[in-house]
Scaffold this motif. Structure first.
Motif, PDB file in Angstrom:
ATOM      1  N   ASN A  39       0.828  -1.219   0.000  1.00 23.40           N
ATOM      2  CA  ASN A  39       0.000   0.000   0.000  1.00 23.40           C
ATOM      3  C   ASN A  39       0.855   1.258   0.000  1.00 23.40           C
ATOM      4  OD1 ASN A  39      -2.739  -0.794  -0.175  1.00 23.40           O
ATOM      5  ND2 ASN A  39      -2.674  -1.520   1.930  1.00 23.40           N
ATOM      6  N   ASP A  40       1.984   1.211   0.699  1.00 17.16           N
ATOM      7  CA  ASP A  40       2.904   2.349   0.677  1.00 17.16           C
ATOM      8  C   ASP A  40       3.457   2.566  -0.730  1.00 17.16           C
ATOM      9  OD1 ASP A  40       4.689   4.416   1.916  1.00 17.16           O
ATOM     10  OD2 ASP A  40       6.237   2.990   1.269  1.00 17.16           O
ATOM     11  N   LEU A  41       3.826   1.484  -1.393  1.00 17.25           N
ATOM     12  CA  LEU A  41       4.314   1.599  -2.774  1.00 17.25           C
ATOM     13  C   LEU A  41       3.229   2.149  -3.690  1.00 17.25           C
ATOM     14  CD1 LEU A  41       6.276  -1.768  -2.976  1.00 17.25           C
ATOM     15  CD2 LEU A  41       7.261   0.536  -2.850  1.00 17.25           C
ATOM     16  N   LYS A  42       1.999   1.690  -3.481  1.00 15.00           N
ATOM     17  CA  LYS A  42       0.864   2.175  -4.268  1.00 15.00           C
ATOM     18  C   LYS A  42       0.663   3.674  -4.042  1.00 15.00           C
ATOM     19  CE  LYS A  42      -4.006   1.194  -5.123  1.00 15.00           C
ATOM     20  NZ  LYS A  42      -5.143   0.333  -4.739  1.00 15.00           N
ATOM     21  N   ALA A  43       0.773   4.120  -2.792  1.00 15.25           N
ATOM     22  CA  ALA A  43       0.618   5.544  -2.473  1.00 15.25           C
ATOM     23  C   ALA A  43       1.709   6.387  -3.131  1.00 15.25           C
ATOM     24  CB  ALA A  43       0.643   5.750  -0.957  1.00 15.25           C
ATOM     25  N   ARG A  44       2.859   5.759  -3.382  1.00 16.15           N
ATOM     26  CA  ARG A  44       3.953   6.465  -4.064  1.00 16.15           C
ATOM     27  C   ARG A  44       3.882   6.277  -5.571  1.00 16.15           C
ATOM     28  NH1 ARG A  44       9.309   4.943  -2.247  1.00 16.15           N
ATOM     29  NH2 ARG A  44       8.552   2.966  -1.465  1.00 16.15           N
ATOM     30  N   ARG A  45       2.722   5.804  -6.048  1.00 20.08           N
ATOM     31  CA  ARG A  45       2.378   5.704  -7.469  1.00 20.08           C
ATOM     32  C   ARG A  45       2.983   4.514  -8.192  1.00 20.08           C
ATOM     33  NH1 ARG A  45       0.442  11.091  -9.569  1.00 20.08           N
ATOM     34  NH2 ARG A  45       0.870  10.062 -11.519  1.00 20.08           N
ATOM     35  N   ALA A  46       3.329   3.467  -7.457  1.00 18.28           N
ATOM     36  CA  ALA A  46       3.761   2.231  -8.107  1.00 18.28           C
ATOM     37  C   ALA A  46       2.545   1.605  -8.789  1.00 18.28           C
ATOM     38  CB  ALA A  46       4.351   1.267  -7.087  1.00 18.28           C
ATOM     39  N   THR A  50       6.605  -6.737  -7.736  1.00 20.27           N
ATOM     40  CA  THR A  50       7.191  -8.017  -8.100  1.00 20.27           C
ATOM     41  C   THR A  50       7.370  -8.850  -6.846  1.00 20.27           C
ATOM     42  OG1 THR A  50       8.384  -7.011  -9.935  1.00 20.27           O
ATOM     43  CG2 THR A  50       9.153  -9.148  -9.197  1.00 20.27           C
ATOM     44  N   LEU A  51       6.845 -10.055  -6.874  1.00 21.40           N
ATOM     45  CA  LEU A  51       7.027 -10.990  -5.763  1.00 21.40           C
ATOM     46  C   LEU A  51       8.244 -11.836  -6.109  1.00 21.40           C
ATOM     47  CD1 LEU A  51       3.300 -12.069  -5.279  1.00 21.40           C
ATOM     48  CD2 LEU A  51       4.499 -10.076  -4.340  1.00 21.40           C
ATOM     49  N   SER A  52       9.406 -11.374  -5.683  1.00 13.20           N
ATOM     50  CA  SER A  52      10.669 -11.953  -6.148  1.00 13.20           C
ATOM     51  C   SER A  52      11.188 -13.078  -5.270  1.00 13.20           C
ATOM     52  CB  SER A  52      11.729 -10.852  -6.254  1.00 13.20           C
ATOM     53  OG  SER A  52      11.323  -9.913  -7.220  1.00 13.20           O
ATOM     54  N   CYS A  53      10.340 -13.628  -4.465  1.00  9.46           N
ATOM     55  CA  CYS A  53      10.642 -14.827  -3.692  1.00  9.46           C
ATOM     56  C   CYS A  53       9.452 -15.757  -3.881  1.00  9.46           C
ATOM     57  CB  CYS A  53      10.833 -14.474  -2.212  1.00  9.46           C
ATOM     58  SG  CYS A  53      11.007 -15.918  -1.158  1.00  9.46           S
ATOM     59  N   THR A  54       9.713 -17.006  -4.139  1.00  7.82           N
ATOM     60  CA  THR A  54       8.637 -17.921  -4.488  1.00  7.82           C
ATOM     61  C   THR A  54       7.573 -18.063  -3.405  1.00  7.82           C
ATOM     62  OG1 THR A  54       9.991 -19.789  -3.727  1.00  7.82           O
ATOM     63  CG2 THR A  54      10.050 -19.255  -6.087  1.00  7.82           C
ATOM     64  N   GLU A  55       7.919 -17.831  -2.154  1.00 12.10           N
ATOM     65  CA  GLU A  55       6.960 -18.001  -1.064  1.00 12.10           C
ATOM     66  C   GLU A  55       6.055 -16.792  -0.844  1.00 12.10           C
ATOM     67  OE1 GLU A  55      10.190 -18.759  -0.789  1.00 12.10           O
ATOM     68  OE2 GLU A  55      10.259 -20.881  -0.254  1.00 12.10           O
ATOM     69  N   ILE A  56       6.408 -15.622  -1.350  1.00  6.76           N
ATOM     70  CA  ILE A  56       5.607 -14.417  -1.089  1.00  6.76           C
ATOM     71  C   ILE A  56       4.198 -14.561  -1.653  1.00  6.76           C
ATOM     72  CG2 ILE A  56       5.405 -11.927  -1.427  1.00  6.76           C
ATOM     73  CD1 ILE A  56       8.472 -11.805  -1.477  1.00  6.76           C
ATOM     74  N   GLY A  57       4.072 -15.192  -2.790  1.00  3.98           N
ATOM     75  CA  GLY A  57       2.753 -15.410  -3.377  1.00  3.98           C
ATOM     76  C   GLY A  57       1.863 -16.290  -2.512  1.00  3.98           C
ATOM     77  N   LEU A  58       2.473 -17.125  -1.676  1.00  7.96           N
ATOM     78  CA  LEU A  58       1.695 -17.934  -0.740  1.00  7.96           C
ATOM     79  C   LEU A  58       1.247 -17.091   0.460  1.00  7.96           C
ATOM     80  CD1 LEU A  58       3.959 -21.121  -0.722  1.00  7.96           C
ATOM     81  CD2 LEU A  58       1.792 -20.810  -1.929  1.00  7.96           C
ATOM     82  N   LEU A  59       2.055 -16.110   0.828  1.00  9.66           N
ATOM     83  CA  LEU A  59       1.722 -15.232   1.950  1.00  9.66           C
ATOM     84  C   LEU A  59       0.666 -14.210   1.557  1.00  9.66           C
ATOM     85  CD1 LEU A  59       2.387 -14.334   4.894  1.00  9.66           C
ATOM     86  CD2 LEU A  59       4.067 -12.768   3.882  1.00  9.66           C
ATOM     87  N   VAL A  60       0.864 -13.595   0.393  1.00 10.29           N
ATOM     88  CA  VAL A  60      -0.076 -12.586  -0.110  1.00 10.29           C
ATOM     89  C   VAL A  60      -0.523 -13.023  -1.500  1.00 10.29           C
ATOM     90  CG1 VAL A  60      -0.431 -10.153  -0.652  1.00 10.29           C
ATOM     91  CG2 VAL A  60       1.197 -10.780   1.140  1.00 10.29           C
ATOM     92  N   PRO A  61      -1.624 -13.761  -1.570  1.00  7.45           N
ATOM     93  CA  PRO A  61      -2.109 -14.210  -2.882  1.00  7.45           C
ATOM     94  C   PRO A  61      -2.420 -13.025  -3.794  1.00  7.45           C
ATOM     95  CG  PRO A  61      -3.233 -15.372  -1.102  1.00  7.45           C
ATOM     96  CD  PRO A  61      -2.443 -14.256  -0.475  1.00  7.45           C
ATOM     97  N   THR A  62      -2.203 -13.225  -5.067  1.00  7.23           N
ATOM     98  CA  THR A  62      -2.403 -12.179  -6.073  1.00  7.23           C
ATOM     99  C   THR A  62      -3.760 -11.502  -5.934  1.00  7.23           C
ATOM    100  OG1 THR A  62      -0.955 -13.345  -7.601  1.00  7.23           O
ATOM    101  CG2 THR A  62      -2.465 -11.749  -8.561  1.00  7.23           C
ATOM    102  N   GLU A  63      -4.799 -12.290  -5.693  1.00  7.48           N
ATOM    103  CA  GLU A  63      -6.146 -11.716  -5.642  1.00  7.48           C
ATOM    104  C   GLU A  63      -6.383 -10.843  -4.411  1.00  7.48           C
ATOM    105  OE1 GLU A  63      -5.995 -15.950  -4.324  1.00  7.48           O
ATOM    106  OE2 GLU A  63      -5.589 -15.015  -6.234  1.00  7.48           O
ATOM    107  N   THR A  64      -5.524 -10.920  -3.396  1.00  8.71           N
ATOM    108  CA  THR A  64      -5.695 -10.075  -2.210  1.00  8.71           C
ATOM    109  C   THR A  64      -4.683  -8.949  -2.129  1.00  8.71           C
ATOM    110  OG1 THR A  64      -4.326 -11.515  -0.834  1.00  8.71           O
ATOM    111  CG2 THR A  64      -6.692 -11.985  -0.893  1.00  8.71           C
ATOM    112  N   ALA A  65      -3.745  -8.905  -3.046  1.00  6.46           N
ATOM    113  CA  ALA A  65      -2.725  -7.851  -3.042  1.00  6.46           C
ATOM    114  C   ALA A  65      -3.343  -6.519  -3.487  1.00  6.46           C
ATOM    115  CB  ALA A  65      -1.579  -8.226  -3.972  1.00  6.46           C
ATOM    116  N   PRO A  66      -2.908  -5.412  -2.883  1.00  2.81           N
ATOM    117  CA  PRO A  66      -3.470  -4.112  -3.240  1.00  2.81           C
ATOM    118  C   PRO A  66      -2.978  -3.566  -4.582  1.00  2.81           C
ATOM    119  CG  PRO A  66      -1.814  -3.847  -1.530  1.00  2.81           C
ATOM    120  CD  PRO A  66      -1.978  -5.312  -1.752  1.00  2.81           C
ATOM    121  N   LEU A  67      -2.000  -4.208  -5.169  1.00  2.00           N
ATOM    122  CA  LEU A  67      -1.456  -3.830  -6.475  1.00  2.00           C
ATOM    123  C   LEU A  67      -1.406  -5.071  -7.356  1.00  2.00           C
ATOM    124  CD1 LEU A  67       1.709  -1.781  -5.417  1.00  2.00           C
ATOM    125  CD2 LEU A  67      -0.190  -0.893  -6.733  1.00  2.00           C
TER     126      LEU A  67
END
Length: 85
Positions: A39-46, A50-67
């Motif tokens: 959300n901070d990145l989004k507020a800065r206009r991102a 990029t989920l550059s670790c294979t496990e991050i997608g398990l922590l924050v699924p694409t459908e629940t990510a704010p970006l």
């Protein structure tokens, strides 16, 4: 233009990956922190993250990510399939 978290946030992200995700620990607190960072990145206009670790997608699924996300696993699989075809 590139957007990246500050150094302290990057260290926190790394710590969550190594201390939790690589051990199969997926906590609500870590998910909330990652979403807060996104959300901070989004507020800065991102426009995406990029989920550059294979496990991050398990922590924050694409459908629940704010970006919109680019999951490294999906990107690698798509590249391999394209190469194979």
């Amino acid at each position: 233009m590139q957007f990246a978290p500050d150094e302290d946030t990057c260290l926190e992200v790394d710590q969550i990956i190594w201390d939790e995700l690589t051990r199969g620990l997926f906590t609500g607190a870590s998910c909330a922190r990652y979403v807060e960072i996104m959300n901070d990145l989004k507020a800065r206009r991102a426009n995406a993250v990029t989920l550059s670790c294979t496990e991050i997608g398990l922590l924050v699924p694409t459908e629940t990510a704010p970006l919109p996300t680019i999951d490294s696993v999906d990107a690698q699989v798509a590249t391999i399939l394209e190469w194979m075809m």
